[in-house]
Design a protein around this motif. Structure first.
Motif, PDB file in Angstrom:
ATOM      1  N   CYS A   1      -1.532   5.063  -6.350  1.00 49.12           N
ATOM      2  CA  CYS A   1      -1.212   6.326  -6.082  1.00 49.12           C
ATOM      3  C   CYS A   1      -1.138   7.079  -7.724  1.00 49.12           C
ATOM      4  CB  CYS A   1       0.139   6.202  -5.658  1.00 49.12           C
ATOM      5  SG  CYS A   1       0.285   5.933  -3.994  1.00 49.12           S
ATOM      6  N   GLN A   2      -1.443   6.223  -8.420  1.00 49.37           N
ATOM      7  CA  GLN A   2      -1.562   6.652  -9.955  1.00 49.37           C
ATOM      8  C   GLN A   2      -0.082   7.153 -10.482  1.00 49.37           C
ATOM      9  OE1 GLN A   2      -4.733   9.502  -9.733  1.00 49.37           O
ATOM     10  NE2 GLN A   2      -6.003   8.156 -10.309  1.00 49.37           N
ATOM     11  N   PRO A   3       0.871   6.298 -10.240  1.00 44.81           N
ATOM     12  CA  PRO A   3       2.319   6.524 -10.689  1.00 44.81           C
ATOM     13  C   PRO A   3       2.220   6.809 -12.249  1.00 44.81           C
ATOM     14  CG  PRO A   3       1.934   4.240 -10.185  1.00 44.81           C
ATOM     15  CD  PRO A   3       0.460   4.787 -10.173  1.00 44.81           C
ATOM     16  N   LYS A   4       3.483   7.234 -12.846  1.00 40.84           N
ATOM     17  CA  LYS A   4       3.766   7.504 -14.176  1.00 40.84           C
ATOM     18  C   LYS A   4       4.748   6.654 -14.562  1.00 40.84           C
ATOM     19  CE  LYS A   4       1.082  10.828 -14.886  1.00 40.84           C
ATOM     20  NZ  LYS A   4      -0.353  10.573 -15.457  1.00 40.84           N
ATOM     21  N   PHE A   5       5.541   5.952 -13.803  1.00 42.12           N
ATOM     22  CA  PHE A   5       6.669   5.214 -14.049  1.00 42.12           C
ATOM     23  C   PHE A   5       6.704   3.901 -13.078  1.00 42.12           C
ATOM     24  CE2 PHE A   5      11.003   3.755 -13.752  1.00 42.12           C
ATOM     25  CZ  PHE A   5      11.255   3.143 -14.897  1.00 42.12           C
ATOM     26  N   ILE A   6       6.624   2.815 -13.615  1.00 44.18           N
ATOM     27  CA  ILE A   6       6.621   1.484 -12.860  1.00 44.18           C
ATOM     28  C   ILE A   6       7.999   0.554 -13.218  1.00 44.18           C
ATOM     29  CG2 ILE A   6       5.502  -0.733 -12.497  1.00 44.18           C
ATOM     30  CD1 ILE A   6       3.888   0.920 -11.224  1.00 44.18           C
TER      31      ILE A   6
ATOM     32  N   TYR B   1       8.375  12.180  -5.972  1.00 44.72           N
ATOM     33  CA  TYR B   1       9.072  11.059  -6.760  1.00 44.72           C
ATOM     34  C   TYR B   1       8.523   9.660  -6.436  1.00 44.72           C
ATOM     35  CZ  TYR B   1      12.204   8.299  -9.806  1.00 44.72           C
ATOM     36  OH  TYR B   1      12.648   7.455 -10.664  1.00 44.72           O
ATOM     37  N   ARG B   2       8.353   9.416  -5.010  1.00 43.80           N
ATOM     38  CA  ARG B   2       7.923   8.120  -4.747  1.00 43.80           C
ATOM     39  C   ARG B   2       6.322   7.857  -5.173  1.00 43.80           C
ATOM     40  NH1 ARG B   2      12.250   6.107  -3.917  1.00 43.80           N
ATOM     41  NH2 ARG B   2      13.504   6.116  -2.205  1.00 43.80           N
ATOM     42  N   LYS B   3       5.642   8.965  -5.212  1.00 44.84           N
ATOM     43  CA  LYS B   3       4.308   8.886  -5.679  1.00 44.84           C
ATOM     44  C   LYS B   3       4.316   8.587  -7.481  1.00 44.84           C
ATOM     45  CE  LYS B   3       3.230  12.779  -3.035  1.00 44.84           C
ATOM     46  NZ  LYS B   3       2.987  14.242  -3.023  1.00 44.84           N
TER      47      LYS B   3
ATOM     48  N   ILE C   1      -3.837  -2.316  -0.081  1.00 47.73           N
ATOM     49  CA  ILE C   1      -3.763  -1.537  -1.202  1.00 47.73           C
ATOM     50  C   ILE C   1      -3.899   0.010  -0.756  1.00 47.73           C
ATOM     51  CG2 ILE C   1      -5.134  -0.824  -3.305  1.00 47.73           C
ATOM     52  CD1 ILE C   1      -6.395  -3.677  -3.295  1.00 47.73           C
ATOM     53  N   ALA C   2      -4.526   0.160   0.323  1.00 46.58           N
ATOM     54  CA  ALA C   2      -4.710   1.761   0.828  1.00 46.58           C
ATOM     55  C   ALA C   2      -3.612   2.015   1.592  1.00 46.58           C
ATOM     56  CB  ALA C   2      -5.842   1.657   1.860  1.00 46.58           C
ATOM     57  N   GLU C   3      -2.621   1.311   2.016  1.00 46.75           N
ATOM     58  CA  GLU C   3      -1.392   1.663   2.585  1.00 46.75           C
ATOM     59  C   GLU C   3      -0.637   2.984   1.934  1.00 46.75           C
ATOM     60  OE1 GLU C   3       1.693  -0.384   5.773  1.00 46.75           O
ATOM     61  OE2 GLU C   3       1.690  -1.049   3.803  1.00 46.75           O
ATOM     62  N   PRO C   4      -0.143   2.750   0.734  1.00 41.83           N
ATOM     63  CA  PRO C   4       0.735   3.888   0.135  1.00 41.83           C
ATOM     64  C   PRO C   4      -0.225   5.126   0.062  1.00 41.83           C
ATOM     65  CG  PRO C   4       0.540   1.958  -1.298  1.00 41.83           C
ATOM     66  CD  PRO C   4      -0.299   1.685  -0.218  1.00 41.83           C
TER      67      PRO C   4
ATOM     68  N   GLU D   1     -12.603   4.720  -1.831  1.00 45.82           N
ATOM     69  CA  GLU D   1     -13.137   5.100  -3.296  1.00 45.82           C
ATOM     70  C   GLU D   1     -11.893   4.753  -4.188  1.00 45.82           C
ATOM     71  OE1 GLU D   1     -15.952   5.756  -4.247  1.00 45.82           O
ATOM     72  OE2 GLU D   1     -15.355   5.789  -6.489  1.00 45.82           O
ATOM     73  N   ARG D   2     -10.735   5.578  -4.011  1.00 46.73           N
ATOM     74  CA  ARG D   2      -9.537   4.717  -4.728  1.00 46.73           C
ATOM     75  C   ARG D   2      -9.169   3.633  -4.692  1.00 46.73           C
ATOM     76  NH1 ARG D   2      -6.302   9.801  -4.932  1.00 46.73           N
ATOM     77  NH2 ARG D   2      -4.529   8.391  -5.801  1.00 46.73           N
ATOM     78  N   VAL D   3      -9.354   2.722  -3.632  1.00 49.11           N
ATOM     79  CA  VAL D   3      -9.019   1.586  -3.451  1.00 49.11           C
ATOM     80  C   VAL D   3     -10.017   0.758  -4.264  1.00 49.11           C
ATOM     81  CG1 VAL D   3      -8.912  -0.658  -1.977  1.00 49.11           C
ATOM     82  CG2 VAL D   3      -7.911   1.324  -1.244  1.00 49.11           C
ATOM     83  N   ARG D   4     -11.392   0.853  -4.224  1.00 50.40           N
ATOM     84  CA  ARG D   4     -12.266   0.101  -5.035  1.00 50.40           C
ATOM     85  C   ARG D   4     -11.986   0.476  -6.613  1.00 50.40           C
ATOM     86  NH1 ARG D   4     -16.033   1.596  -0.862  1.00 50.40           N
ATOM     87  NH2 ARG D   4     -16.757   3.574  -2.185  1.00 50.40           N
ATOM     88  N   GLU D   5     -11.485   1.572  -6.749  1.00 47.46           N
ATOM     89  CA  GLU D   5     -11.386   2.116  -8.256  1.00 47.46           C
ATOM     90  C   GLU D   5     -10.329   1.319  -8.977  1.00 47.46           C
ATOM     91  OE1 GLU D   5     -10.180   6.197  -9.989  1.00 47.46           O
ATOM     92  OE2 GLU D   5     -11.976   6.395  -8.865  1.00 47.46           O
ATOM     93  N   ILE D   6      -9.382   1.360  -8.295  1.00 49.44           N
ATOM     94  CA  ILE D   6      -7.968   0.556  -8.690  1.00 49.44           C
ATOM     95  C   ILE D   6      -8.095  -1.070  -8.614  1.00 49.44           C
ATOM     96  CG2 ILE D   6      -6.695   0.206  -6.711  1.00 49.44           C
ATOM     97  CD1 ILE D   6      -5.334   1.164 -10.158  1.00 49.44           C
ATOM     98  N   ALA D   7      -8.931  -1.553  -7.452  1.00 46.96           N
ATOM     99  CA  ALA D   7      -9.232  -2.962  -7.502  1.00 46.96           C
ATOM    100  C   ALA D   7     -10.082  -3.484  -8.832  1.00 46.96           C
ATOM    101  CB  ALA D   7      -9.904  -3.267  -6.202  1.00 46.96           C
ATOM    102  N   ALA D   8     -10.999  -2.736  -9.131  1.00 48.49           N
ATOM    103  CA  ALA D   8     -11.821  -3.154 -10.454  1.00 48.49           C
ATOM    104  C   ALA D   8     -11.069  -2.950 -11.312  1.00 48.49           C
ATOM    105  CB  ALA D   8     -12.930  -2.012 -10.573  1.00 48.49           C
ATOM    106  N   LYS D   9      -9.777  -2.113 -11.650  1.00 46.61           N
ATOM    107  CA  LYS D   9      -8.987  -2.183 -12.791  1.00 46.61           C
ATOM    108  C   LYS D   9      -8.254  -3.385 -12.979  1.00 46.61           C
ATOM    109  CE  LYS D   9      -8.341   2.681 -14.555  1.00 46.61           C
ATOM    110  NZ  LYS D   9      -8.617   3.875 -13.748  1.00 46.61           N
ATOM    111  N   CYS D  10      -7.841  -3.824 -11.700  1.00 41.66           N
ATOM    112  CA  CYS D  10      -6.990  -4.803 -11.587  1.00 41.66           C
ATOM    113  C   CYS D  10      -7.853  -6.268 -11.723  1.00 41.66           C
ATOM    114  CB  CYS D  10      -6.127  -4.900 -10.456  1.00 41.66           C
ATOM    115  SG  CYS D  10      -4.656  -3.561 -10.489  1.00 41.66           S
ATOM    116  N   ARG D  11      -8.854  -5.977 -11.773  1.00 35.71           N
ATOM    117  CA  ARG D  11      -9.972  -7.292 -12.024  1.00 35.71           C
ATOM    118  C   ARG D  11      -9.991  -8.015 -10.809  1.00 35.71           C
ATOM    119  NH1 ARG D  11      -7.005  -9.220 -17.218  1.00 35.71           N
ATOM    120  NH2 ARG D  11      -7.265  -7.454 -18.455  1.00 35.71           N
ATOM    121  N   LEU D  12     -10.002  -7.458  -9.406  1.00 37.17           N
ATOM    122  CA  LEU D  12     -10.304  -7.973  -7.941  1.00 37.17           C
ATOM    123  C   LEU D  12     -11.757  -7.842  -7.768  1.00 37.17           C
ATOM    124  CD1 LEU D  12      -7.048  -6.442  -6.515  1.00 37.17           C
ATOM    125  CD2 LEU D  12      -7.648  -8.998  -6.798  1.00 37.17           C
TER     126      LEU D  12
END
Ligand code: SF4
Length: 335
Positions: free
Chosen positions: A177-182, A95-97, A120-123, A138-149
């Motif tokens: 972690c690609q969650p479904k609910f925030i 669930y935490r993911k 960002i990588a810790e979770p 790779e995952r960190v770079r991907e989400i950073a780009a999506k968040c305009r960092l």
């Protein structure tokens, strides 16, 4: 056909017993009291109310971060289902993911001793979601780009960033972690107004791109009005009105919603004298008024309001309200 619920809440209560007694009785704080609510899959759902209304506790109870006294929270993202009140340890890990929190304060939420990459990588590392450092990067770079960092930001420490940039780092950490609910709890409240719109636009874009359901908690109705698909209004541990956003802001039915809306500053000088000032403070959740819990502050309260709790009823499609006199309280659009 209505959209299936991602989060379905039924008769949820979160009560805390206080250690001491008053007049021989142990006080119970009713932070959440018999709340039922559906958050549709893929929606940007707003939860509004004054400070002390129970919004944060409700968000935390959904995330299993506040103890549930009674009732149910059911989670269903189409791939996995959980009964949050009775969730076991192994299921909780999964669930935490899937369900994450974006904190209010981007200054306090980030460890000053970690680089942005490590924050960002810790979770991913704690939950064991990647098998190598390269994959994590790779995952960190991907989400950073999506968040305009910028990628060069990843080597720096949080103190080098502005409030808006720090909130983008917090968002990247919550989404890696690609969650479904925030649950986004007052996620723009600490930011300058000019930055708020930027972060809100980012959240909406991410929600659509990543197919996430958002519970957006805010005390600021002007923020919610332009962001959310649906809104629930909370007062003293209870939901008093829910409706599609456009309907709620054009045709508020509950006197509390009307008072909150009329308090939004208007640029029209003719509107400035029309604000319905909400008198008094929100009562203590350890001493909830009888009957309608809003009667101590309601400008149209009648005698029966002090005794009879109003039923939850539908006045228009998907527009639910708890007020004996909601039919009589239709107001002109304040926005
Ligand atoms: Fe006001 Fe009565 Fe309606 Fe409660 S039930 S909101 S006190 S009019």
């Amino acid at each position: 056909m209505s959209t299936p619920s991602h989060i379905s809440i039924r008769n949820l209560s979160v009560h805390y017993g206080l250690g001491h007694k008053v007049l021989g009785e142990r006080l119970v704080v009713k932070a959440i009291d018999d709340v039922s609510l559906d958050i549709p899959k893929g929606s940007f759902f707003g939860l509004v109310g004054e400070s002390g209304s129970g919004k944060t506790t409700l968000g935390r109870a959904i995330l299993k971060a506040a103890p549930i006294t009674s009732g149910h929270v059911r989670y269903n993202d189409g791939e996995a289902e959980f009964d949050i009140a009775n969730i076991g340890k192994a299921e909780l890990k999964d669930y935490r993911k899937r369900a994450q929190l974006i904190f209010q304060d981007p200054y306090a939420a980030l460890s000053p001793r970690m680089t942005v990459r490590d924050i960002i990588a810790e979770p991913l590392e704690v939950m064991g979601l990647t098998s190598s450092r390269d994959e994590t990067d790779e995952r960190v770079r991907e989400i950073a780009a999506k968040c305009r960092l910028n990628l060069e930001h990843l080597r720096r420490f949080p103190h080098a960033f502005s409030g808006g940039q720090r909130q983008r780092i917090s968002i990247a950490r919550a989404l890696v972690c690609q969650p479904k609910f925030i649950v986004a709890d007052e996620s723009v409240a600490a930011l300058d107004v000019s930055i708020q719109a930027d972060i809100l636009n980012l959240l909406r874009t991410l929600q659509e791109d990543m197919d996430i359901t958002f519970l957006f908690i805010s005390h600021d109705l002007s923020v919610v009005a332009h962001t959310c698909d649906q809104v629930a209004v909370m007062y003293l541990g209870s939901i008093v009105e829910t409706a599609p956003s456009r309907e709620l802001f054009s045709t508020p039915r509950h006197p509390y919603t009307k008072a909150l809306l009329s308090a939004i500053p208007s640029l029209d000088p003719d509107d400035r004298g029309r604000a319905q000032k909400l008198e008094g403070e929100i009562p203590s959740p350890a001493n909830v008024p009888s009957g309608c819990r809003f009667h101590t502050r309601c400008p149209i309260a009648k005698d029966n309001c002090r005794v009879d709790a109003p039923a939850w009823r539908e006045l228009a499609p998907e527009h639910m309200v708890a007020c004996h006199y909601a039919d009589e309280t239709v107001a002109a659009a304040p926005l």
